[in-house]
Design a protein around this motif. Sequence first.
Motif, PDB file in Angstrom:
ATOM      1  N   SER A   1     -54.271  70.931 -52.460  1.00 61.59           N
ATOM      2  CA  SER A   1     -54.801  69.823 -53.257  1.00 61.59           C
ATOM      3  C   SER A   1     -54.964  68.569 -52.412  1.00 61.59           C
ATOM      4  N   ALA A   2     -53.980  68.263 -51.566  1.00 67.71           N
ATOM      5  CA  ALA A   2     -54.056  67.080 -50.708  1.00 67.71           C
ATOM      6  C   ALA A   2     -55.194  67.205 -49.708  1.00 67.71           C
TER       7      ALA A   2
ATOM      8  N   GLN B   1     -58.523  66.512 -51.428  1.00 66.28           N
ATOM      9  CA  GLN B   1     -58.701  65.094 -51.766  1.00 66.28           C
ATOM     10  C   GLN B   1     -59.215  64.356 -50.554  1.00 66.28           C
TER      11      GLN B   1
END
Length: 107
Positions: free
Chosen positions: A103-104, A107
Amino acid sequence: QRLVSFGVTTAHTIDLKYDCMPEYRAMLADGDLPLRLNVSIIHDLMDKLEPGAASGVGDDFIRWGRIKLFADGSLGGETAALRSQYQSCHHCGSLLHSPDELSALVQ
Protein backbone atom coordinates in the motif's frame (compact mmCIF):
# COMPACT_ATOMS: atom_id res chain seq x y z
CA GLN A 1 13.88 -5.28 -37.99
CA ARG A 2 12.19 -8.68 -37.85
CA LEU A 3 9.29 -7.32 -35.80
CA VAL A 4 8.88 -4.43 -38.22
CA SER A 5 8.79 -6.90 -41.13
CA PHE A 6 5.70 -8.46 -39.48
CA GLY A 7 4.02 -5.06 -39.17
CA VAL A 8 4.83 -4.40 -35.51
CA THR A 9 5.09 -0.66 -35.02
CA THR A 10 5.34 -0.27 -31.22
CA ALA A 11 6.96 -2.23 -28.40
CA HIS A 12 6.61 -1.98 -24.63
CA THR A 13 9.73 -2.35 -22.53
CA ILE A 14 10.26 -3.09 -18.87
CA ASP A 15 13.73 -1.89 -17.97
CA LEU A 16 14.82 -3.90 -14.94
CA LYS A 17 18.33 -2.63 -14.24
CA TYR A 18 18.50 1.09 -15.00
CA ASP A 19 16.91 3.90 -16.95
CA CYS A 20 17.53 2.99 -20.61
CA MET A 21 15.96 6.18 -21.97
CA PRO A 22 19.33 7.77 -22.94
CA GLU A 23 20.26 4.68 -24.96
CA TYR A 24 16.88 4.61 -26.69
CA ARG A 25 17.21 8.29 -27.59
CA ALA A 26 20.71 7.69 -28.98
CA MET A 27 19.39 4.80 -31.09
CA LEU A 28 16.63 7.04 -32.44
CA ALA A 29 19.10 9.83 -33.26
CA ASP A 30 21.37 7.34 -35.06
CA GLY A 31 18.46 5.88 -37.06
CA ASP A 32 18.78 2.54 -35.26
CA LEU A 33 15.32 2.44 -33.67
CA PRO A 34 12.90 0.97 -36.23
CA LEU A 35 9.78 1.09 -34.05
CA ARG A 36 8.12 3.18 -31.36
CA LEU A 37 8.79 2.43 -27.69
CA ASN A 38 6.58 2.73 -24.66
CA VAL A 39 9.24 2.65 -21.91
CA SER A 40 8.40 1.22 -18.50
CA ILE A 41 10.66 0.67 -15.50
CA ILE A 42 10.47 -1.18 -12.22
CA HIS A 43 9.51 0.77 -9.11
CA ASP A 44 13.00 0.44 -7.59
CA LEU A 45 14.29 2.84 -10.26
CA MET A 46 11.78 5.63 -9.69
CA ASP A 47 14.32 7.80 -7.87
CA LYS A 48 16.64 7.58 -10.90
CA LEU A 49 14.09 8.93 -13.41
CA GLU A 50 14.91 12.09 -15.27
CA PRO A 51 13.05 15.25 -14.20
CA GLY A 52 9.62 15.51 -15.82
CA ALA A 53 9.30 11.79 -16.51
CA ALA A 54 5.67 10.73 -16.26
CA SER A 55 3.40 8.25 -17.99
CA GLY A 56 2.59 9.49 -21.49
CA VAL A 57 5.40 12.06 -21.61
CA GLY A 58 7.60 11.81 -24.67
CA ASP A 59 7.38 12.20 -28.41
CA ASP A 60 5.99 10.20 -31.33
CA PHE A 61 8.70 7.54 -31.05
CA ILE A 62 9.68 7.21 -27.38
CA ARG A 63 7.43 7.87 -24.42
CA TRP A 64 7.26 6.93 -20.78
CA GLY A 65 4.87 4.11 -19.99
CA ARG A 66 4.12 2.64 -16.61
CA ILE A 67 5.91 1.73 -13.41
CA LYS A 68 6.15 -2.04 -12.85
CA LEU A 69 5.71 -3.11 -9.25
CA PHE A 70 6.38 -6.76 -8.50
CA ALA A 71 4.03 -8.01 -5.78
CA ASP A 72 4.76 -11.74 -5.90
CA GLY A 73 6.57 -14.37 -7.92
CA SER A 74 5.65 -15.93 -11.25
CA LEU A 75 3.31 -18.72 -12.28
CA GLY A 76 6.01 -20.36 -14.38
CA GLY A 77 8.38 -20.45 -11.45
CA GLU A 78 5.58 -21.57 -9.13
CA THR A 79 6.31 -18.64 -6.82
CA ALA A 80 3.24 -16.49 -7.59
CA ALA A 81 1.09 -16.07 -4.47
CA LEU A 82 -2.02 -18.25 -4.72
CA ARG A 83 -4.85 -19.06 -2.32
CA SER A 84 -4.29 -22.81 -2.83
CA GLN A 85 -1.07 -24.80 -2.89
CA TYR A 86 0.69 -25.68 -6.12
CA GLN A 87 0.19 -29.38 -6.79
CA SER A 88 3.82 -30.03 -7.66
CA CYS A 89 5.54 -28.34 -4.72
CA HIS A 90 2.92 -27.99 -1.98
CA HIS A 91 3.23 -24.30 -1.16
CA CYS A 92 1.18 -21.23 -2.05
CA GLY A 93 3.96 -19.04 -3.44
CA SER A 94 5.04 -15.88 -1.71
CA LEU A 95 4.34 -12.18 -1.53
CA LEU A 96 7.30 -9.85 -1.94
CA HIS A 97 5.76 -7.17 0.30
CA SER A 98 3.42 -7.12 3.24
CA PRO A 99 -0.01 -5.58 2.53
CA ASP A 100 1.08 -2.39 4.37
CA GLU A 101 4.35 -2.17 2.42
CA LEU A 102 2.54 -2.69 -0.87
CA SER A 103 0.00 0.00 0.00
CA ALA A 104 2.81 2.44 0.86
CA LEU A 105 4.62 1.70 -2.42
CA VAL A 106 1.47 2.35 -4.44
CA GLN A 107 0.85 5.65 -2.67
